[in-house]
Scaffold this active site. Structure first.
Site, PDB file in Angstrom:
ATOM      1  N   GLU A  87      16.315  13.792  -3.947  1.00 25.17           N
ATOM      2  CA  GLU A  87      17.558  13.020  -3.902  1.00 25.17           C
ATOM      3  C   GLU A  87      18.735  14.000  -3.930  1.00 25.17           C
ATOM      4  O   GLU A  87      18.572  15.165  -4.318  1.00 25.17           O
ATOM      5  CB  GLU A  87      17.639  12.119  -5.148  1.00 25.17           C
ATOM      6  CG  GLU A  87      16.517  11.116  -5.279  1.00 25.17           C
ATOM      7  CD  GLU A  87      16.625   9.981  -4.271  1.00 25.17           C
ATOM      8  OE1 GLU A  87      17.762   9.576  -3.951  1.00 25.17           O
ATOM      9  OE2 GLU A  87      15.577   9.516  -3.786  1.00 25.17           O
ATOM     10  N   ASP A 118      10.343   8.504 -10.680  1.00 18.92           N
ATOM     11  CA  ASP A 118       9.607   8.050  -9.495  1.00 18.92           C
ATOM     12  C   ASP A 118       8.095   8.154  -9.723  1.00 18.92           C
ATOM     13  O   ASP A 118       7.332   7.252  -9.355  1.00 18.92           O
ATOM     14  CB  ASP A 118      10.040   8.943  -8.316  1.00 18.92           C
ATOM     15  CG  ASP A 118       9.349   8.570  -7.024  1.00 18.92           C
ATOM     16  OD1 ASP A 118       9.564   7.445  -6.555  1.00 18.92           O
ATOM     17  OD2 ASP A 118       8.592   9.409  -6.499  1.00 18.92           O
ATOM     18  N   GLU A 164       0.825  -1.221   0.000  1.00 19.18           N
ATOM     19  CA  GLU A 164       0.000   0.000   0.000  1.00 19.18           C
ATOM     20  C   GLU A 164       0.852   1.260   0.000  1.00 19.18           C
ATOM     21  O   GLU A 164       0.477   2.272  -0.596  1.00 19.18           O
ATOM     22  CB  GLU A 164      -0.957  -0.015   1.198  1.00 19.18           C
ATOM     23  CG  GLU A 164      -1.860   1.196   1.356  1.00 19.18           C
ATOM     24  CD  GLU A 164      -2.755   1.467   0.151  1.00 19.18           C
ATOM     25  OE1 GLU A 164      -2.276   2.186  -0.757  1.00 19.18           O
ATOM     26  OE2 GLU A 164      -3.896   0.989   0.114  1.00 19.18           O
ATOM     27  N   LYS A 193       5.101   5.182  -9.864  1.00 21.45           N
ATOM     28  CA  LYS A 193       3.882   5.234  -9.042  1.00 21.45           C
ATOM     29  C   LYS A 193       2.618   5.139  -9.893  1.00 21.45           C
ATOM     30  O   LYS A 193       1.705   4.381  -9.564  1.00 21.45           O
ATOM     31  CB  LYS A 193       3.884   6.512  -8.193  1.00 21.45           C
ATOM     32  CG  LYS A 193       4.877   6.427  -7.037  1.00 21.45           C
ATOM     33  CD  LYS A 193       4.947   7.740  -6.279  1.00 21.45           C
ATOM     34  CE  LYS A 193       5.880   7.639  -5.083  1.00 21.45           C
ATOM     35  NZ  LYS A 193       6.175   8.970  -4.519  1.00 21.45           N
TER      36      LYS A 193
END
Lengths: 351, 351
Positions: free
Chosen positions: B203, B214, B142, B218
């Site tokens: 980062e 990223d 999750e 997702k």
């Protein structure tokens, strides 16, 4: 899974149709076998321990010769002694809610869209939870607040991991949201309430919605899930309508009063607008106190931009401090409510 | 529950502290016994089939004489053959993700905050799901999208009940949200990115965030959970930064380039503002296509009022048509991520 669905009206009927559509998919993709073993309307019930053929289920219930009786149904489910039995309550009925205890004591899981049990005496709510723990049986009611919106499960997740709910703000009445999102002074309050009634957003007597009783039940359930002991009467309702509205007898008189009182409502919305604010009925919990109140919120408030009947729950916790976690969307309607009940059933299948 | 937590850094360490705090409460209120049976940092590991005493767990791991090796850990967990073992991955590491298959094949549940497995080859993702179904073991993640926000579970609930995801819009990068919610032309883009870096939102090389990789991972995970087969390379990233930014070698050169390019960014934000719009990096899925794009949204868009690093996921489905279901809040940070991992663990305990 062996489901006993009481009653197959708007939500219940939609649920049965969703199950009919998904049975094969669930078995194939998730190894979950969902059988409908019982169906009831307000008069008749139909039981089949092998599973009811869902083609033409409406006619089968209608033509059943078995009279529906809530206590007898629980006894019969218990006698069948099937693995993973679920009593599914799709009513809003006191009588039906009164059998949960008996069901849980007989190791029958309960899934309900009905708010009554969770928003009545705290002692009953606690008793039902205790039976679940003792018998390793489930009592799930995600749809009680926000229909298909993931509200109660989310609060449980937060609390389990040790987070603490500091504050809840919520607009959880589709009818009140519609009324106060639509009334802007270019229309009349009478006409907006009348429209809400004719579109089926309110009860036949809209004062049942405007009294805030439904919102009180919902915020109470959220508060209890957050681990806080509270009773219905501890929640104060403020300022939604002038008192006189609740003092007249008939719905007709109420609407006449709204018409004659339009200047009051014009002033109310005008005052808000002159400060760049909008009117919202907000249920709130903070510092051990809960209220339901008509508030004028400014553009920085998370509820300023709400539209239509959408529900919103904002959770401020020890971990969600500066900005709340917000869950928003359609919080009523047969499709999304049935889907929420279905999700609770699948949750039990996965246990 | 027997937990093996790899690694006890920022998220993992916070998780162990949350477990330590909640162990007794969970046992008392929910009949759930959570034992930490294994802990690892990047070098050492510590196993105790009776449960590790969590007082001073940091020192115990540090002073352990057992060298951490991922495959050996899985073998040892399998040998212990404890009921309800959970391998908990709190890394973002390819190597650790590579052992999930072995774990699941050995009936060890996997809970992970690590996005790698779910956003690599679709075939691997499907294979892990198939093993779960076959072995009746769980693989939960999750926290992969939105940390503690209930996003993946909600999509699963919708899909199980036969709803269909038509469209997803999401801002799911805390760092990109911070940058584009903060840059308004009264500051410089260089300074805003620099602040995001120094506050730890990006980062060490902020281009890893600004490349959109990223966000691609997702949105890909959400799309797959919605039942749609898609690969990482099918997702297009548009217009976040001028190409030249990714062509310079060092982080220092990149920041110099941002400084010199300020007129470009001023023009970009100026154009948006002149139309009453705001810049947002939005991941979108619709009609079988997915993109990650810098967009200028107007005040009617659900993402116009976003603040800070908050994530938002808007789901448009067959049942949530006119207005989406929206889930919003802090989508990163050790506390909320560890809580999300904890919720997945409790979910397995409840199965």
């Amino acid at each position: 899974m062996n489901l006993f669905v009481v009653r197959v009206g708007n939500v219940g009927g939609t649920l049965v149709d969703q199950i009919k559509q998904q049975q094969k998919v669930l078995q194939k993709n998730s190894n979950i076998v969902v059988r409908v073993t019982g169906l009831a309307n307000s008069k008749k019930m139909l039981l089949n321990s092998e599973g009811i053929d869902l083609n033409g289920w409406q006619d089968q219930v209608e033509s059943s010769s078995v009279i529906f009786h809530k206590d007898e149904l629980i006894e019969q489910i218990a006698e069948l002694n099937l693995r993973n039995s679920v009593f599914v309550d799709c009513t809003a009925n006191y009588e039906i809610a009164s059998v949960y205890k008996k069901a849980l004591e007989n190791n029958i899981n309960v899934v309900t869209a009905n708010k009554i049990a969770c928003s009545s005496d705290y002692e009953l709510y606690q008793e039902l939870k205790a039976i679940c723990l003792k018998n390793n049986v489930k009592f799930l009611y995600e749809t009680n607040v926000g229909a298909g919106l993931p509200v109660i499960g989310t609060i449980n997740d937060l609390v389990h991991s040790g987070d603490r709910i500091q504050k809840i703000e919520a607009t959880v009445s589709g009818s009140l949201n519609f009324i106060f999102n639509t009334y802007d002074g270019n229309n009349t309050f009478h006409d907006v309430v009348s429209q809400a009634k004719s579109e089926g957003y309110t009860e036949p007597d809209p004062r049942i919605d405007l009294s805030g009783v439904d919102v009180k039940r919902k915020i109470l359930i959220l508060i209890r899930e957050a681990g806080i002991k509270m009773e219905f009467d501890d929640i104060e309702v403020k300022d939604i309508l002038p008192k006189a509205c609740f003092e007249v007898d008939s719905v007709e008189d109420f609407f006449n009063l709204l018409k004659n009182d339009e200047p009051t409502f014009q002033e109310m919305v005008g005052n808000a607008q002159s400060e760049g604010r909008k009117l919202r009925v907000i249920a709130k919990y903070e510092d051990g106190k809960a209220t339901v109140e008509l508030q004028a919120v400014d553009s920085t408030h998370p509820f300023y931009n709400l539209q239509g009947t959408d529900n919103t729950v904002a959770l401020y916790t020890d971990r969600y401090v500066s900005q709340p976690m917000v869950i928003q969307g359609a919080g009523a309607g047969a499709g999304v409510t049935a889907a929420g009940v279905f999700a609770d059933i699948v949750r039990i299948a996965n246990y």
